[in-house]
Design an enzyme around this catalytic site. Structure first.
Site, PDB file in Angstrom:
ATOM      1  N   ASN A 100      -2.347  11.851  -3.829  1.00 12.14           N
ATOM      2  CA  ASN A 100      -1.657  10.630  -3.412  1.00 12.14           C
ATOM      3  C   ASN A 100      -2.197   9.455  -4.240  1.00 12.14           C
ATOM      4  OD1 ASN A 100      -1.262   8.113  -2.056  1.00 12.14           O
ATOM      5  ND2 ASN A 100      -0.587   9.236  -0.251  1.00 12.14           N
ATOM      6  N   ASP A 113      -1.105   6.229  -4.216  1.00  8.17           N
ATOM      7  CA  ASP A 113      -0.752   4.887  -3.703  1.00  8.17           C
ATOM      8  C   ASP A 113      -1.817   3.851  -4.030  1.00  8.17           C
ATOM      9  OD1 ASP A 113       1.417   6.099  -2.521  1.00  8.17           O
ATOM     10  OD2 ASP A 113       0.610   6.021  -0.483  1.00  8.17           O
ATOM     11  N   HIS A 114      -3.101   4.253  -3.941  1.00  8.98           N
ATOM     12  CA  HIS A 114      -4.175   3.273  -4.136  1.00  8.98           C
ATOM     13  C   HIS A 114      -4.188   2.678  -5.541  1.00  8.98           C
ATOM     14  CE1 HIS A 114      -5.711   3.779  -0.250  1.00  8.98           C
ATOM     15  NE2 HIS A 114      -6.921   4.239  -0.491  1.00  8.98           N
ATOM     16  N   ARG A 143      -3.366  -8.067  -7.758  1.00  6.72           N
ATOM     17  CA  ARG A 143      -3.194  -9.140  -8.750  1.00  6.72           C
ATOM     18  C   ARG A 143      -1.728  -9.361  -9.107  1.00  6.72           C
ATOM     19  NH1 ARG A 143      -7.439 -10.797 -12.212  1.00  6.72           N
ATOM     20  NH2 ARG A 143      -9.218 -11.063 -10.866  1.00  6.72           N
ATOM     21  N   HIS A 148       3.864   7.092  -1.282  1.00  4.64           N
ATOM     22  CA  HIS A 148       4.460   6.573  -0.044  1.00  4.64           C
ATOM     23  C   HIS A 148       5.156   5.265  -0.379  1.00  4.64           C
ATOM     24  CE1 HIS A 148       3.678   5.319   4.460  1.00  4.64           C
ATOM     25  NE2 HIS A 148       4.948   5.234   4.113  1.00  4.64           N
ATOM     26  N   ARG A 180       6.553   2.343   1.062  1.00  3.22           N
ATOM     27  CA  ARG A 180       6.578   1.680   2.377  1.00  3.22           C
ATOM     28  C   ARG A 180       7.680   0.637   2.432  1.00  3.22           C
ATOM     29  NH1 ARG A 180       1.317   2.591   5.242  1.00  3.22           N
ATOM     30  NH2 ARG A 180       2.214   1.257   6.828  1.00  3.22           N
ATOM     31  N   ARG A 230       4.097  -2.595  -0.072  1.00  9.42           N
ATOM     32  CA  ARG A 230       2.781  -3.204  -0.311  1.00  9.42           C
ATOM     33  C   ARG A 230       2.056  -2.544  -1.479  1.00  9.42           C
ATOM     34  NH1 ARG A 230      -0.666  -1.020   4.837  1.00  9.42           N
ATOM     35  NH2 ARG A 230       1.035  -1.984   5.959  1.00  9.42           N
ATOM     36  N   HIS A 231       2.411  -1.309  -1.825  1.00  8.91           N
ATOM     37  CA  HIS A 231       1.771  -0.715  -3.011  1.00  8.91           C
ATOM     38  C   HIS A 231       2.818  -0.119  -3.956  1.00  8.91           C
ATOM     39  CE1 HIS A 231       1.874   2.676  -0.245  1.00  8.91           C
ATOM     40  NE2 HIS A 231       0.789   2.330   0.406  1.00  8.91           N
ATOM     41  N   GLU A 260       6.458  10.323   0.652  1.00  4.61           N
ATOM     42  CA  GLU A 260       6.210  10.009   2.063  1.00  4.61           C
ATOM     43  C   GLU A 260       7.095   8.820   2.425  1.00  4.61           C
ATOM     44  OE1 GLU A 260       2.117   9.090   2.409  1.00  4.61           O
ATOM     45  OE2 GLU A 260       1.458  11.092   1.875  1.00  4.61           O
ATOM     46  N   THR A 314      -3.428   1.951   7.015  1.00  6.47           N
ATOM     47  CA  THR A 314      -2.905   3.181   6.444  1.00  6.47           C
ATOM     48  C   THR A 314      -2.182   3.902   7.581  1.00  6.47           C
ATOM     49  OG1 THR A 314      -3.494   5.243   5.314  1.00  6.47           O
ATOM     50  CG2 THR A 314      -5.116   4.370   6.861  1.00  6.47           C
ATOM     51  N   THR A 315      -1.603   5.069   7.305  1.00  7.45           N
ATOM     52  CA  THR A 315      -0.871   5.784   8.350  1.00  7.45           C
ATOM     53  C   THR A 315      -1.875   6.258   9.397  1.00  7.45           C
ATOM     54  OG1 THR A 315       0.540   6.512   6.547  1.00  7.45           O
ATOM     55  CG2 THR A 315       0.911   7.529   8.686  1.00  7.45           C
ATOM     56  N   GLU A 339       2.685  18.637   8.059  1.00  2.00           N
ATOM     57  CA  GLU A 339       1.405  18.208   7.502  1.00  2.00           C
ATOM     58  C   GLU A 339       0.559  17.747   8.681  1.00  2.00           C
ATOM     59  OE1 GLU A 339       1.264  15.922   3.866  1.00  2.00           O
ATOM     60  OE2 GLU A 339      -0.485  14.816   4.568  1.00  2.00           O
ATOM     61  N   HIS A 384      -5.052  13.459   5.107  1.00  2.00           N
ATOM     62  CA  HIS A 384      -5.596  12.207   5.618  1.00  2.00           C
ATOM     63  C   HIS A 384      -7.109  12.303   5.825  1.00  2.00           C
ATOM     64  CE1 HIS A 384      -4.456   8.158   6.897  1.00  2.00           C
ATOM     65  NE2 HIS A 384      -5.659   8.182   7.410  1.00  2.00           N
ATOM     66  N   GLY A 385      -7.803  11.457   5.095  1.00  2.00           N
ATOM     67  CA  GLY A 385      -9.258  11.387   5.235  1.00  2.00           C
ATOM     68  C   GLY A 385     -10.009  12.551   4.607  1.00  2.00           C
ATOM     69  N   GLY A 417      -5.677  11.303  -1.148  1.00  2.00           N
ATOM     70  CA  GLY A 417      -5.532  10.069  -1.915  1.00  2.00           C
ATOM     71  C   GLY A 417      -6.831   9.320  -2.085  1.00  2.00           C
ATOM     72  N   HIS A 418      -7.291   8.704  -0.998  1.00  2.00           N
ATOM     73  CA  HIS A 418      -8.392   7.745  -1.083  1.00  2.00           C
ATOM     74  C   HIS A 418      -9.621   8.299  -1.810  1.00  2.00           C
ATOM     75  CE1 HIS A 418     -10.704   4.228   0.278  1.00  2.00           C
ATOM     76  NE2 HIS A 418     -11.700   5.094   0.314  1.00  2.00           N
TER      77      HIS A 418
END
Ligand code: PXP
Length: 242
Positions: free
Chosen positions: A11, A13-14, A22, A47, A49, A53-54, A74, A104-105, A155, A194-195, A216-217
């Site tokens: 993922n 997104d980040h 910026r 994702h 959204r 936002r990203h 997503e 986040t979700t 998922e 997730h996580g 992702g993260h």
């Protein structure tokens, strides 16, 4: 299923989040998608959204063009997102809940109270040849509903497992395993996300029937320190893939 067959969706997104801080042109999630694939990722997950936002519409279009493995979109179950998915033709959509104020979700979908129109959305995307996944907490009631809505896959939201203190982690993992058995029993495929990170992924591989993880993260965070290729390859190594 043999744990060596677990697919890795990254993922990204980040990467877009960092750009949007910026309102700049870099880092570009399109380049990140290419780097992930070159390192061996099996899928790119993004994702889109509602509040953009990203990931932006431009990213989705270009990532669809460059991705050669599989694209997992997503999205919330809205008519706007359904239209975008039908135009874009990702390989899969993962239906997630979306609240504007969340970081986040934060939880899985509530299918027990979902509108019957969700069934129409699932049928429409499946008719277009797109796999439909529901993002759910490891909750047997929700999993039964996913089968009723005719999702192809679930998922499992692994946030509770990932965030549990050590003394609770075993109990949370047990819930994920029971959820996986139920998903498979109902004829759906088992994904997780997730996580998940470099520390908790190995124990998760004991979950039966697990076919795919979306991460992702932790991968993007590691990529900042060591580069995207190494970050993806480190995760593939833990998945027993390389
Ligand atoms: N899967 C789904 C459905 C998600 O919403 C997210 C977060 O965007 C992830 C996987 C990845 O979670 P993380 O960034 O914590 O690895």
């Amino acid at each position: 299923m043999d744990k060596t067959l677990v697919r890795l969706g990254v993922n990204i997104d980040h990467v877009a989040t960092l750009r949007q801080v910026r309102k700049a042109v870099e880092p570009d999630p399109v380049s990140a998608a290419v780097a992930c694939e070159m390192a061996g990722a099996d899928q790119i997950t993004i994702h889109l959204r509602e509040d953009r936002r990203h990931i932006q519409n431009r990213d989705v279009r270009l990532i669809r063009e460059v991705v050669k493995t599989a694209l997992n979109l997503e999205m919330a179950a809205t008519s706007e997102m359904q239209e975008i998915a039908l135009a874009l033709r990702p390989d899969a959509v993962c239906i997630v809940p979306e609240r504007r104020e969340e970081v986040t979700t934060e939880g899985g979908l509530n299918l027990v109270d979902a509108s019957p129109s969700l069934g129409d959305l699932v049928a429409t995307v499946k008719d277009a040849g797109i796999h439909a996944t529901a993002f759910l907490d490891p909750d047997l009631r929700q999993i039964n509903e996913a089968a009723r809505f005719r999702f192809d896959a679930v998922e499992i939201h692994t946030g509770a497992y990932a965030n549990a203190p050590p003394q609770r982690r075993g109990a949370e993992l047990k819930k994920v395993k029971e959820a996986a058995d139920a998903i498979r029993h109902l004829g759906m495929r088992v994904h997780a996300g997730h996580g998940l990170n470099y520390h908790n992924i190995t124990a998760l591989l004991t979950v039966p029937h697990l076919e795919e993880v979306n991460i992702g993260h932790s991968i993007v965070a590691r990529a900042i320190m060591v580069g995207m290729e190494r970050a993806v390859r480190d995760m593939l190594h833990l998945l027993g893939r390389i």
